[in-house]
Design an enzyme around this catalytic site. Structure first.
Site, mmCIF file in Angstrom:
data_model
loop_
_atom_site.group_PDB
_atom_site.id
_atom_site.type_symbol
_atom_site.label_atom_id
_atom_site.label_comp_id
_atom_site.label_asym_id
_atom_site.label_seq_id
_atom_site.Cartn_x
_atom_site.Cartn_y
_atom_site.Cartn_z
ATOM 1 N N GLY A 197 39.369 32.198 39.927
ATOM 2 C CA GLY A 197 39.319 32.868 41.228
ATOM 3 C C GLY A 197 38.170 32.336 42.071
ATOM 4 O O GLY A 197 37.496 31.369 41.695
ATOM 5 N N ASN A 225 39.329 45.659 27.335
ATOM 6 C CA ASN A 225 39.518 44.509 26.435
ATOM 7 C C ASN A 225 38.295 43.597 26.423
ATOM 8 O O ASN A 225 37.921 43.054 25.381
ATOM 9 C CB ASN A 225 40.769 43.723 26.841
ATOM 10 N N TYR A 271 41.935 49.930 43.492
ATOM 11 C CA TYR A 271 40.772 49.058 43.295
ATOM 12 C C TYR A 271 39.505 49.886 43.090
ATOM 13 O O TYR A 271 38.800 49.732 42.096
ATOM 14 C CB TYR A 271 40.631 48.152 44.514
#
Ligand code: UDP
Length: 309
Positions: A11, A99, A145
């Site tokens: 990104g 995770n 978000y």
């Protein structure tokens, strides 16, 4: 040699982190599912110390070998993107960060998670200090978000307290620079694209809402300093140089030499009215301050977008 796992490494900010860590002789394992990231952002990397894994971190993650640092930067980061991918956005900040924390725990690694000024919502305190708890609409279009990132912070602190792992939380304010996606819908790429293509600049609302823009190299330097610090609570990183969006539109017109005019469009729901980081903590703790002026950063960013036309 140390190893860093960088999620969202293809990104905008993630790819600059990959470069920065490789430049410090750190082996980088970049993980990205490429929904908003792009191989274009990392194709220049020829280093043998770089590995890429295409994976959605909201699903279980396996990484072979020792890991010293985990940097959790995978997430759509533009209001347009998180409207396109609301479920992925909510999942990556919750299941994805979980995770990453699991990976850090298993590998006894230090972890730094990307949070955001969005956790302050439409702030009633200005400028925003880390001690402010925010004013977030939990069910609005930005909530996938904002609330996911608030959960990112909550579960990171839970892991820190329960498992004693070494965690860092960075609250990133508006950041710009090379490798932003031209069509990601954020104000910097939108205005530059419009100016370079002779279109009028679309100011949302009356343009009196404020933002403070930090150039990406300043941010990445701050993130690295925070990673190496021994501080575990959230730290704001951003440039306190605040301006209205209308002023910003005029700067872009000037910097590009465009003949574009300004047109007004409706303000998106829950668009924060003001935003400016209080960076007292970062400057004391990390001896960090941004040093790239908007004019310089914009010139570089405009050159980048010109080269992509
Ligand atoms: N904005 C604008 N025109 C655009 C895109 C954005 O006026 O074409 C405004 C938007 O309403 C917001 C500010 O610019 O007030 C910053 O928007 P962005 O999407 O970059 O990020 P945000 O800070 O809202 O997350």
């Amino acid at each position: 040699m140390k190893t860093a796992v960088i999620t969202g490494g293809a990104g905008f900010i993630g790819s600059h982190l990959c470069d920065y860590f490789l430049g410090r002789d750190i082996h980088v394992i970049c993980i990205d599912n490429l929904i908003t990231g792009s191989m274009d952002n990392i194709k220049h990397i020829k280093s043998k110390k770089f590995d890429f894994i295409k994976h959605d971190i909201s699903k279980r993650m396996e990484v072979k070998g020792p890991v010293d640092y985990v940097l959790d930067f995978a997430c759509p980061a533009s209001p347009v993107d998180y409207n396109l991918y609301p479920i992925q956005t909510a999942k990556v900040g919750s299941l994805g960060t979980h995770n990453c924390l699991g990976l850090a725990l298993a590998k006894k690694a230090r972890i730094l998670v990307a949070s955001t000024s969005e956790i302050y919502g439409d702030p009633e305190v200005h400028p925003q200090k880390e001690s402010y708890w925010g004013n977030v609409n939990p069910i609005g279009p930005r909530s996938c978000y904002d609330e996911a990132k608030r959960f990112t912070e909550a579960i990171t602190m839970a892991y820190h307290r329960a498992h004693k792992i070494d965690t860092k939380i960075v609250r990133i304010f508006n950041t710009y620079g090379e490798r932003m996606r031209i069509n990601d819908g954020r104000v910097v790429p939108n205005f530059i694209y419009q100016a370079l293509n002779g279109q009028d600049l679309t100011v949302y609302g009356n343009g009196r809402q404020t933002r403070s823009f930090c150039y990406v190299s300043d941010l990445v330097r701050g993130i690295y300093a925070l990673l190496l610090s021994d501080y575990n609570l959230p730290v704001n990183l951003g440039n306190p140089d605040e301006r209205t969006i209308l002023e910003f539109a005029k700067e872009i017109i000037k910097a590009t030499g465009a003949k574009s005019k300004i047109v007004y469009k409706p303000l998106p729901a829950d668009d924060p009215k003001q935003r400016k980081p209080d960076i007292t903590l970062a400057s004391k703790l990390l001896k960090w301050e941004p040093d790239v002026p908007l004019k310089t950063g914009l010139a570089r960013t405009i050159r980048y977008f010109q080269s992509k036309q």
